[in-house]
Design a protein around this motif. Sequence first.
Motif, PDB file in Angstrom:
ATOM      1  N   PHE A 106       0.933  -1.004   0.063  1.00 46.18           N
ATOM      2  CA  PHE A 106      -0.094  -0.057   0.133  1.00 46.18           C
ATOM      3  C   PHE A 106       1.002   1.311   0.183  1.00 46.18           C
ATOM      4  O   PHE A 106       1.789   1.312   0.446  1.00 46.18           O
ATOM      5  N   LEU A 107       0.417   2.267  -0.937  1.00 48.99           N
ATOM      6  CA  LEU A 107       1.336   3.582  -0.996  1.00 48.99           C
ATOM      7  C   LEU A 107       0.209   4.698  -0.858  1.00 48.99           C
ATOM      8  O   LEU A 107      -0.621   4.483  -1.787  1.00 48.99           O
ATOM      9  N   VAL A 108       0.361   5.531  -0.086  1.00 46.75           N
ATOM     10  CA  VAL A 108      -0.473   6.830   0.200  1.00 46.75           C
ATOM     11  C   VAL A 108       0.330   8.068  -0.214  1.00 46.75           C
ATOM     12  O   VAL A 108       1.330   8.188   0.628  1.00 46.75           O
ATOM     13  N   ASN A 109       0.092   8.552  -1.326  1.00 46.35           N
ATOM     14  CA  ASN A 109       0.980   9.916  -1.416  1.00 46.35           C
ATOM     15  C   ASN A 109       0.040  11.013  -1.545  1.00 46.35           C
ATOM     16  O   ASN A 109      -1.249  10.611  -1.582  1.00 46.35           O
ATOM     17  N   GLY A 110       0.888  12.193  -1.305  1.00 45.71           N
ATOM     18  CA  GLY A 110      -0.097  13.298  -1.428  1.00 45.71           C
ATOM     19  C   GLY A 110       0.088  14.491  -2.219  1.00 45.71           C
ATOM     20  O   GLY A 110       1.652  14.474  -2.651  1.00 45.71           O
ATOM     21  N   SER A 111      -0.762  15.463  -2.549  1.00 50.78           N
ATOM     22  CA  SER A 111      -0.280  16.578  -3.053  1.00 50.78           C
ATOM     23  C   SER A 111      -0.853  17.851  -2.583  1.00 50.78           C
ATOM     24  O   SER A 111      -1.934  17.821  -1.874  1.00 50.78           O
ATOM     25  N   SER A 112       0.205  18.983  -2.567  1.00 51.89           N
ATOM     26  CA  SER A 112      -0.614  20.393  -1.969  1.00 51.89           C
ATOM     27  C   SER A 112       0.283  21.373  -2.636  1.00 51.89           C
ATOM     28  O   SER A 112       1.066  21.326  -3.389  1.00 51.89           O
ATOM     29  N   LYS A 113      -0.608  22.524  -2.917  1.00 55.97           N
ATOM     30  CA  LYS A 113       0.077  23.469  -3.713  1.00 55.97           C
ATOM     31  C   LYS A 113       1.077  24.317  -2.825  1.00 55.97           C
ATOM     32  O   LYS A 113       1.968  24.967  -3.571  1.00 55.97           O
ATOM     33  N   ASP A 114       1.033  24.053  -1.595  1.00 49.96           N
ATOM     34  CA  ASP A 114       2.161  24.745  -0.760  1.00 49.96           C
ATOM     35  C   ASP A 114       3.201  23.951  -0.446  1.00 49.96           C
ATOM     36  O   ASP A 114       4.327  24.693  -0.184  1.00 49.96           O
ATOM     37  N   SER A 115       3.510  22.794  -0.476  1.00 52.78           N
ATOM     38  CA  SER A 115       4.687  22.128  -0.009  1.00 52.78           C
ATOM     39  C   SER A 115       4.505  20.715  -0.696  1.00 52.78           C
ATOM     40  O   SER A 115       3.538  20.152  -1.038  1.00 52.78           O
ATOM     41  N   LEU A 116       5.654  19.961  -0.550  1.00 48.60           N
ATOM     42  CA  LEU A 116       5.844  18.741  -0.861  1.00 48.60           C
ATOM     43  C   LEU A 116       5.449  17.723   0.445  1.00 48.60           C
ATOM     44  O   LEU A 116       5.468  18.070   1.422  1.00 48.60           O
ATOM     45  N   ILE A 117       4.699  16.760   0.092  1.00 48.20           N
ATOM     46  CA  ILE A 117       3.953  15.926   0.866  1.00 48.20           C
ATOM     47  C   ILE A 117       4.694  14.489   1.076  1.00 48.20           C
ATOM     48  O   ILE A 117       4.954  13.978  -0.015  1.00 48.20           O
ATOM     49  N   GLN A 118       4.977  14.062   2.117  1.00 44.87           N
ATOM     50  CA  GLN A 118       5.626  12.800   2.265  1.00 44.87           C
ATOM     51  C   GLN A 118       4.799  11.614   2.138  1.00 44.87           C
ATOM     52  O   GLN A 118       3.399  11.862   2.314  1.00 44.87           O
ATOM     53  N   PHE A 119       5.285  10.625   1.432  1.00 46.57           N
ATOM     54  CA  PHE A 119       4.386   9.327   1.144  1.00 46.57           C
ATOM     55  C   PHE A 119       4.472   8.535   2.499  1.00 46.57           C
ATOM     56  O   PHE A 119       5.317   8.597   3.220  1.00 46.57           O
ATOM     57  N   TYR A 120       3.541   7.460   2.292  1.00 44.78           N
ATOM     58  CA  TYR A 120       3.578   6.601   3.504  1.00 44.78           C
ATOM     59  C   TYR A 120       3.281   5.305   2.601  1.00 44.78           C
ATOM     60  O   TYR A 120       2.389   5.141   1.868  1.00 44.78           O
ATOM     61  N   ASP A 121       3.911   4.248   3.137  1.00 41.68           N
ATOM     62  CA  ASP A 121       3.895   2.883   2.499  1.00 41.68           C
ATOM     63  C   ASP A 121       3.839   1.855   3.352  1.00 41.68           C
ATOM     64  O   ASP A 121       4.410   2.203   4.625  1.00 41.68           O
ATOM     65  N   GLU A 122       3.175   0.803   3.152  1.00 46.04           N
ATOM     66  CA  GLU A 122       3.268  -0.465   4.262  1.00 46.04           C
ATOM     67  C   GLU A 122       2.860  -1.568   3.317  1.00 46.04           C
ATOM     68  O   GLU A 122       2.268  -1.641   2.349  1.00 46.04           O
ATOM     69  N   TYR A 123       3.451  -2.762   3.832  1.00 39.95           N
ATOM     70  CA  TYR A 123       3.209  -4.121   3.334  1.00 39.95           C
ATOM     71  C   TYR A 123       2.435  -4.752   4.500  1.00 39.95           C
ATOM     72  O   TYR A 123       2.621  -4.559   5.488  1.00 39.95           O
TER      73      TYR A 123
END
Length: 106
Positions: free
Chosen positions: A83-100
């Motif tokens: 599983f991978l959850v990434n994010g987007s924002s116009k203000d900054s870079l967003i860290q992703f989260y991943d897990e098996y």
Amino acid sequence: PVFAGMNGSAIENFSCVIYNVFLMNCTWQAGRDAPADTQYFLYWQNSRDEEEMECELYIKDENCRNMGCIFQNVSIGTEKAYFLVNGSSKDSLIQFYDEYIDLYKI
């Protein structure tokens, strides 16, 4: 860099529940320091042999932010699902989260 993005912007409390054998519901909370406009996107891969797929049915909060996903017709194998959850924002870079996760354990 592997962990590019603003600290505290990755999702928290990721969990998945499988019910009725073929339905899976995954939920999370927005990162505590994520900008208000952050939108998250969930991808998963059931096994190494299958393609990565994006969530087709997001669960949204009152601000229309993706906070979960409902998967239908899930097949539970013996390999760990990724599983991978990434994010987007116009203000900054967003860290992703991943897990098996071992689906047959949940």
